[in-house]
Design an enzyme around this catalytic site. Structure first.
Site, short mmCIF file in Angstrom:
data_model
loop_
_atom_site.label_atom_id
_atom_site.label_comp_id
_atom_site.label_asym_id
_atom_site.label_seq_id
_atom_site.Cartn_x
_atom_site.Cartn_y
_atom_site.Cartn_z
N HIS A 121 16.25 -28.19 -58.02
CA HIS A 121 15.96 -28.19 -56.59
C HIS A 121 17.11 -28.77 -55.76
CE1 HIS A 121 15.16 -32.56 -56.65
NE2 HIS A 121 14.55 -32.34 -57.80
N ASP A 122 17.31 -28.19 -54.58
CA ASP A 122 18.28 -28.66 -53.59
C ASP A 122 19.72 -28.51 -54.05
OD1 ASP A 122 16.36 -29.79 -51.51
OD2 ASP A 122 15.77 -30.95 -53.28
N GLY A 139 18.73 -31.81 -60.01
CA GLY A 139 18.54 -31.64 -58.58
C GLY A 139 19.72 -32.14 -57.76
#
Length: 268
Positions: A121-122, A139
């Site tokens: 994520h991100d 992440g």
């Protein structure tokens, strides 16, 4: 009209370009957008607020846009953007972003992700990046253009990897890697520059000589690292390589910088 196999499930109002091809047993959520020429070969799962760029091909059992693997995620509406002309092979996974991060996971254009690779994520992945089998990003990782991630390498969360780097197979990356860096080892260390990649990108011998000189000055010169960094700054105006490396270092100094084992310079 999109070509959709009768065994596939596409929830309305998913946005599909007219020439999209969706193979057997694929599942698409309602907030998915597939741009022109996208092909999902079979058994592909695409969920969340996910956009897949033009002419990208996704192989069986890839799972894209599912919830981020974060204990802080509470179901917020976050996104995954995948660029154009990518190739995502079997069992590739990529999550949406988190509300506590930037909210979007981004994968650039012409990225190749081999079997089992993962983008957390991100993350922000640049253009023409190659993931070998089972290369994984935690992440909030950023990866610059033209970087190669070797098989089963693992990049720690919040780590930055500059453009045109080479991360060797089985390498653990837990510190920021300067542009053009070549990293090797279980606890990854710089072992020189990605000279092979520079040759493939058309850099001249003079440019590579300049790059090596800056690398030596920064990591093997006299004095502390900050003193060596200050001396490299004196070359910034005359050296595009020095300017690139300094720009990367100055952009974010939250994490330590990946450095060589002292006294070791790898020649190509």
């Amino acid at each position: 009209m999109p070509k959709i196999d009768p065994t596939a499930r596409v929830e309305n109002p998913a946005g599909l370009a007219d020439d999209v091809e969706i193979g057997p047993y694929c599942i698409l959520g309602p907030d998915v957008v597939l741009k022109a020429g996208v092909k999902l070969l079979s058994h592909v799962n695409v969920q969340g607020v996910t956009t897949i760029g033009a002419r990208t091909v996704v192989y069986p059992f890839a799972s894209l846009g599912t919830a981020p693997q974060s204990v802080h995620y509470k179901g917020e509406r976050t996104e995954l953007h995948i660029g154009a002309e990518c190739v995502l092979r079997e069992h590739v996974t990529a999550s949406t972003g988190t509300a506590g991060g930037v909210g979007v996971t981004r994968i650039g254009d012409q990225v190749m992700m081999m079997t089992g690779s993962h983008v957390g994520h991100d993350c922000a992945v640049g253009n023409q990046v190659i993931f070998a089998n089972n290369a994984v990003l935690g992440g909030h990782v950023s990866v610059g253009d033209f970087t190669f991630l070797g098989g089963q390498c693992a990049v720690h969360q919040f780590t930055r990897i500059g453009a045109q780097c080479m991360i060797s197979g089985l390498t653990g990356v837990r510190e920021d890697v300067i542009p053009f860096g070549n990293v090797l080892g279980q606890a990854g260390k710089l072992v020189g520059l990605n000279v092979v990649g520079m040759k493939r990108r058309g850099y001249s011998k003079a440019e590579m000589h300049e790059a090596r000189a800056v690398y030596r000055d920064l990591f093997f010169g006299e004095g502390t690292f900050d003193e060596r960094l200050a001396r490299v700054r004196e070359k910034e105006a005359q050296s595009p390589f020095a300017a690139t490396v300094l720009g990367f270092i100055d952009a974010d100094r939250k994490r330590p910088l990946c450095q060589p084992s002292r006294g070791v310079i790898k020649e190509e």
